[in-house]
Design a protein around this motif. Sequence first.
Motif, PDB file in Angstrom:
ATOM      1  N   ASP A 226     -48.840  51.501 -42.801  1.00 44.84           N
ATOM      2  CA  ASP A 226     -47.474  50.996 -43.003  1.00 44.84           C
ATOM      3  C   ASP A 226     -46.660  51.956 -43.863  1.00 44.84           C
ATOM      4  O   ASP A 226     -45.427  52.061 -43.694  1.00 44.84           O
ATOM      5  CB  ASP A 226     -47.507  49.601 -43.641  1.00 44.84           C
ATOM      6  N   LEU A 227     -47.331  52.666 -44.777  1.00 44.68           N
ATOM      7  CA  LEU A 227     -46.615  53.667 -45.562  1.00 44.68           C
ATOM      8  C   LEU A 227     -46.138  54.805 -44.663  1.00 44.68           C
ATOM      9  O   LEU A 227     -45.018  55.315 -44.834  1.00 44.68           O
ATOM     10  CB  LEU A 227     -47.520  54.205 -46.670  1.00 44.68           C
ATOM     11  N   ARG A 228     -46.955  55.206 -43.700  1.00 42.84           N
ATOM     12  CA  ARG A 228     -46.515  56.230 -42.742  1.00 42.84           C
ATOM     13  C   ARG A 228     -45.276  55.763 -41.988  1.00 42.84           C
ATOM     14  O   ARG A 228     -44.311  56.520 -41.814  1.00 42.84           O
ATOM     15  CB  ARG A 228     -47.639  56.539 -41.740  1.00 42.84           C
TER      16      ARG A 228
ATOM     17  N   ASP B 215     -49.093  64.191 -52.219  1.00 35.90           N
ATOM     18  CA  ASP B 215     -47.977  64.966 -52.765  1.00 35.90           C
ATOM     19  C   ASP B 215     -47.031  65.440 -51.672  1.00 35.90           C
ATOM     20  O   ASP B 215     -45.873  65.758 -51.954  1.00 35.90           O
ATOM     21  CB  ASP B 215     -48.504  66.200 -53.517  1.00 35.90           C
ATOM     22  N   GLY B 216     -47.524  65.523 -50.442  1.00 37.73           N
ATOM     23  CA  GLY B 216     -46.743  66.112 -49.360  1.00 37.73           C
ATOM     24  C   GLY B 216     -46.182  65.113 -48.370  1.00 37.73           C
ATOM     25  O   GLY B 216     -45.824  65.501 -47.248  1.00 37.73           O
ATOM     26  N   VAL B 217     -46.111  63.825 -48.738  1.00 36.95           N
ATOM     27  CA  VAL B 217     -45.497  62.824 -47.858  1.00 36.95           C
ATOM     28  C   VAL B 217     -44.425  62.075 -48.637  1.00 36.95           C
ATOM     29  O   VAL B 217     -44.391  62.100 -49.859  1.00 36.95           O
ATOM     30  CB  VAL B 217     -46.544  61.842 -47.278  1.00 36.95           C
ATOM     31  N   GLY B 218     -43.554  61.410 -47.890  1.00 37.22           N
ATOM     32  CA  GLY B 218     -42.455  60.689 -48.514  1.00 37.22           C
ATOM     33  C   GLY B 218     -41.249  61.587 -48.747  1.00 37.22           C
ATOM     34  O   GLY B 218     -41.222  62.750 -48.315  1.00 37.22           O
TER      35      GLY B 218
ATOM     36  N   TYR C 272     -53.750  56.741 -42.797  1.00 41.66           N
ATOM     37  CA  TYR C 272     -52.326  57.100 -42.765  1.00 41.66           C
ATOM     38  C   TYR C 272     -51.995  57.804 -41.455  1.00 41.66           C
ATOM     39  O   TYR C 272     -50.957  57.557 -40.833  1.00 41.66           O
ATOM     40  CB  TYR C 272     -52.015  58.009 -43.951  1.00 41.66           C
ATOM     41  N   SER C 273     -52.888  58.670 -41.002  1.00 40.33           N
ATOM     42  CA  SER C 273     -52.629  59.488 -39.820  1.00 40.33           C
ATOM     43  C   SER C 273     -52.824  58.732 -38.517  1.00 40.33           C
ATOM     44  O   SER C 273     -51.984  58.816 -37.611  1.00 40.33           O
ATOM     45  CB  SER C 273     -53.557  60.707 -39.833  1.00 40.33           C
ATOM     46  N   ASN C 274     -53.912  57.982 -38.401  1.00 45.13           N
ATOM     47  CA  ASN C 274     -54.353  57.529 -37.083  1.00 45.13           C
ATOM     48  C   ASN C 274     -54.296  56.024 -36.850  1.00 45.13           C
ATOM     49  O   ASN C 274     -54.384  55.589 -35.698  1.00 45.13           O
ATOM     50  CB  ASN C 274     -55.791  58.002 -36.830  1.00 45.13           C
TER      51      ASN C 274
ATOM     52  N   ASP D  24     -45.257  55.871 -34.806  1.00 45.93           N
ATOM     53  CA  ASP D  24     -46.470  56.063 -34.015  1.00 45.93           C
ATOM     54  C   ASP D  24     -47.503  56.862 -34.795  1.00 45.93           C
ATOM     55  O   ASP D  24     -47.159  57.801 -35.524  1.00 45.93           O
ATOM     56  CB  ASP D  24     -46.142  56.801 -32.714  1.00 45.93           C
ATOM     57  N   PRO D  25     -48.771  56.528 -34.643  1.00 45.67           N
ATOM     58  CA  PRO D  25     -49.811  57.309 -35.314  1.00 45.67           C
ATOM     59  C   PRO D  25     -49.812  58.754 -34.839  1.00 45.67           C
ATOM     60  O   PRO D  25     -49.425  59.059 -33.707  1.00 45.67           O
ATOM     61  CB  PRO D  25     -51.108  56.603 -34.902  1.00 45.67           C
TER      62      PRO D  25
END
Length: 503
Positions: A153-155, A82-85, A142-144, A162-163
């Motif tokens: 890839d979504l990140r 919910d908190g990304v994008g 997603y983070s690392n 960069d991670p």
Amino acid sequence: MTDKATMIVDKDFQIGEVDKRIYGSFIEHLGRAVYGGIYEADHPQADEQGFRSDVLELVKGLDVPIVRYPGGNFVSGYNWEDGVGPVDQRPKRLELAWRTIEPNWIGFNEFMDWCKKANTDAMMAVNLGTRGIDDARNLIEYSNHKSGSYWSDLRIQHGYKDPHNVKTWCLGNEMDGPWQIGHKTSVEYGRLANETGKAMRWVDPTIELVASGSSFIGMPTFPEWEATVLDLAYDTVDYVSIHQYYGNSQNDTSNFLAQSISMDSYINTVISTCDYVQAKKRGKKKINLSFDEWNVWYHSNAQDKKLDPWQIAPPQLEDVYNHEDALVVGCMLISMLKRADRVKMACIAQLVNVIAPIMTQNGGPAWKQTIYYPYMHASIFGRGTVLVPLVKSPKHDTKDFTDVPYLETVAVHNEEKEEVTIFAVNRNIEEALPFEIDLRSFGAFTVSEHIVLEHEDLKMTNTAEAPNRVTPHTSGNAALADGGKIQATLSKASWNVIRIKLT
């Protein structure tokens, strides 16, 4: 004046190295910790991302090495996606832990941006209340993970090539508590924590993991909870968390100032439990402690009961701290330093507005609460090696404790800076305490500074209108004496920092 207190320290008798993460803090999506705290887009001092620059400066003044996020009770019902994008596409959710509306204006990536600006690292918590293995492995991917997978890839698609490389992860929060969304038994939680941790390590083998320990020393399942959880997850986790808050609702200051003795017992019992499990398993790994929620908390309890539910960022848990609260915070810091060999991480809860050293007004100023000062002093000056303190002190009894020493103290040797720092609290609320420190093993030295936090009114607070009513001064009288000793007078009800330069 009471009888003299003494401390002998020797540079070769050491408790352990201070892990700087013992001076960590905590930001939860609760009250005005995030919205109105670290973030307020229309504030005159907001930066280009909406983060309050005045708050950032106060955080930097504490030199906070790590910040736990996003909870807390909040995390047990939180969907991190919910908190990304794009922010304008994020949902508003009913937040059940604190009965508010979560708008998701700030999420994982924004928090990581804030950490960089605050010169700190993140301690991320995963949801093991309503969620579990799948969501935890997705979040760490997603983070690392660098790239080439769905979540990494979504990140990148979200603007972060960069991670983030978050290395410290909490496996849920207070899962022993019936108030927790998705509350579990020790067996249910221990199995889930172990399996979740395994999956997360398969994504990134370099991370450290914190198992959820008892919510406070008074839990009916303490310490059997720790024994069972670690029995099930010993091979996977590195730390077990403990939480504790203290209050003075009975307005008994002497008893309040003695409560850190209970904290000493809590820490020692959890260490013993960790070592029991290690012995039982014939293991080589020591499980260390993450005291990732601690503070004074009681002032706001009555006010919080009056709040209407389903608001965005209402003023929850906004304790206004006084001088005696600062003394208890100082004692709690000393308690953790005395077990620096095993307490490797800790988080004062929380950082801004919510039971916090920093307070703000929406659209207005930010200021330092009384508890800011002992926390700041310990973080700035308490890096190095904790020495074994041989202490003699006059004692007294309180309502709940017997043989309480008036002097609470510890010494930290920073070999690199050629300094020794003594932290000391005089618990005597009526009289000053003569204090003699024997440092003869260090050879020649000088007293460079004696910082004192004191106030005639134990209930005095700092406010937006009067932010400097309770502040430290440098007029303490610590001075060299014969035989490699220092003599000082600790004012009644005072926090003291005696800084010694080795020559």
